[in-house]
Design an enzyme around this catalytic site. Structure first.
Site, PDB file in Angstrom:
ATOM      1  N   ILE A  32      53.477  12.954  89.506  1.00 22.77           N
ATOM      2  CA  ILE A  32      54.000  13.633  90.599  1.00 22.77           C
ATOM      3  C   ILE A  32      53.272  14.625  91.113  1.00 22.77           C
ATOM      4  CG2 ILE A  32      56.136  14.985  91.184  1.00 22.77           C
ATOM      5  CD1 ILE A  32      57.682  13.207  89.279  1.00 22.77           C
ATOM      6  N   TYR A 180      64.122  17.818  75.330  1.00 18.44           N
ATOM      7  CA  TYR A 180      64.117  17.759  76.735  1.00 18.44           C
ATOM      8  C   TYR A 180      65.199  18.473  77.568  1.00 18.44           C
ATOM      9  CZ  TYR A 180      62.651  15.690  81.331  1.00 18.44           C
ATOM     10  OH  TYR A 180      62.178  15.401  82.290  1.00 18.44           O
ATOM     11  N   LYS A 184      65.229  21.318  80.336  1.00 18.83           N
ATOM     12  CA  LYS A 184      65.740  21.142  81.779  1.00 18.83           C
ATOM     13  C   LYS A 184      66.873  21.868  82.183  1.00 18.83           C
ATOM     14  CE  LYS A 184      62.130  18.904  82.520  1.00 18.83           C
ATOM     15  NZ  LYS A 184      61.082  19.393  83.261  1.00 18.83           N
ATOM     16  N   THR A 217      55.887   7.116  85.709  1.00 13.90           N
ATOM     17  CA  THR A 217      54.643   7.815  85.107  1.00 13.90           C
ATOM     18  C   THR A 217      54.493   7.531  83.505  1.00 13.90           C
ATOM     19  OG1 THR A 217      55.778   9.621  84.416  1.00 13.90           O
ATOM     20  CG2 THR A 217      55.145   9.646  86.799  1.00 13.90           C
TER      21      THR A 217
END
Length: 299
Positions: A32, A180, A184, A217
């Protein structure tokens, strides 16, 4: 299940064009990030990419050639967002250039941390510090009706995150998904609170949090559960080009000018996890982050 099946093509029309100015992209060497760099260059911006020396830098240079991105429009400066000294050095080098900064794009990437839980440091704390260091230049560069922009690339995974202020380093309970999700959610809390502070001062800087979608990805090669999710739900995954559309929308679209302080999915302002709107938690996390980084006055 967190569904992510929307498209942004109708929202990508009429993006702002620039004849001067600099955009800063962290982790812009592939995925990205690389597609974001490409689109920013196409819209007339010079781009400073922050990623580590060695393999990460080599990947950047190889991919610039492969994507036919003019090397003179992209500058690399070493940055490890898991290392706060590196973040300060990176910001100092940018400020020495004395150029107008039209935007800062924090794209996801995988680095190790030094001193803090790695997800919290890399995805959140390092970018919190970088925003603090570059904010005076962003304020100086923003104009009425064309604000400088900070785009935090968050994730729908924030909806399974939580914040425990006395255990931000996750010493009590730790798994990679918990780390994670916390990082976020922290990004979104920071986005909302920073927007409030900037709005009170009436500075011309906009702040956004963006879920780019589930992207094909190398991030999904790093753990068995991520690989399993990709295998089971491959139809939901987007290309890096599609993921970049979502960050570019908040970076360049005139339609987003009046939507500072919002959380976006599929190029649309949408509701984040309800706890993200808790103003007391926003402030407490902000204050704790300043304490961890030795910041006495953020603005």
């Amino acid at each position: 299940m967190l569904l992510d099946i929307g498209f942004c093509s109708d929202s990508m029309k009429g993006l702002n064009e620039y004849t001067e100015g600099v955009a800063i992209v962290t982790g812009g060497n592939r995925g990205i990030g690389l597609e974001t760099v490409k689109r920013l260059v196409e819209h007339g911006l010079k781009v400073i990419v922050g990623c580590r020396d060695g393999k990460s830098r080599d990947i950047l240079m190889e991919n610039l050639k492969e994507k036919n991105i003019p090397e003179e429009k992209v500058e690399w400066i070493e940055l490890d967002t898991g290392n706060m000294k590196s973040v300060r050095q990176f910001a100092a080098k940018i400020l020495e250039k004395n150029v107008p900064i039209t935007g800062v794009m924090f794209v996801p990437h995988s680095l190790t941390s030094d001193g803090f839980e790695q997800h919290f440091a890399v995805n959140y704390l390092g970018h919190f510090l970088l925003t603090h260091l570059l904010l005076p230049k962003l304020i100086e560069s923003g104009k009425p009706g064309r604000a400088a922009r900070v785009v935090n690339i968050s994730s729908a995974a924030h909806k399974v995150g939580y914040i425990e202020l006395d255990d931000l380093q996750l010493q009590k309970i730790y798994t990679a998904p918990i780390g994670y999700g916390q990082s976020k959610l922290a990004q979104i809390l920071f986005t909302f609170y920073l927007n409030k502070l900037i709005s009170q001062r009436q500075d011309n800087v906009n702040v956004y949090a963006v879920h780019p979608g589930f992207i094909k990805t190398n991030l999904y090669d790093q753990a068995w559960y991520a690989q399993a999710a990709r295998s089971a739900n491959g139809w939901m995954f987007k290309t890096p080009e599609q993921g970049a559309e979502r960050s570019i929308y908040c970076a360049l679209s005139p339609d987003a000018e009046s939507l500072s302080g919002h959380y976006f999915e599929n190029c649309k302002s949408t509701r984040a996890l309800e706890i993200a709107y808790n103003e007391e938690l926003q402030k407490n996390l902000f204050d704790k982050s300043c304490e961890l980084l030795g910041i006495k006055e953020f603005l």
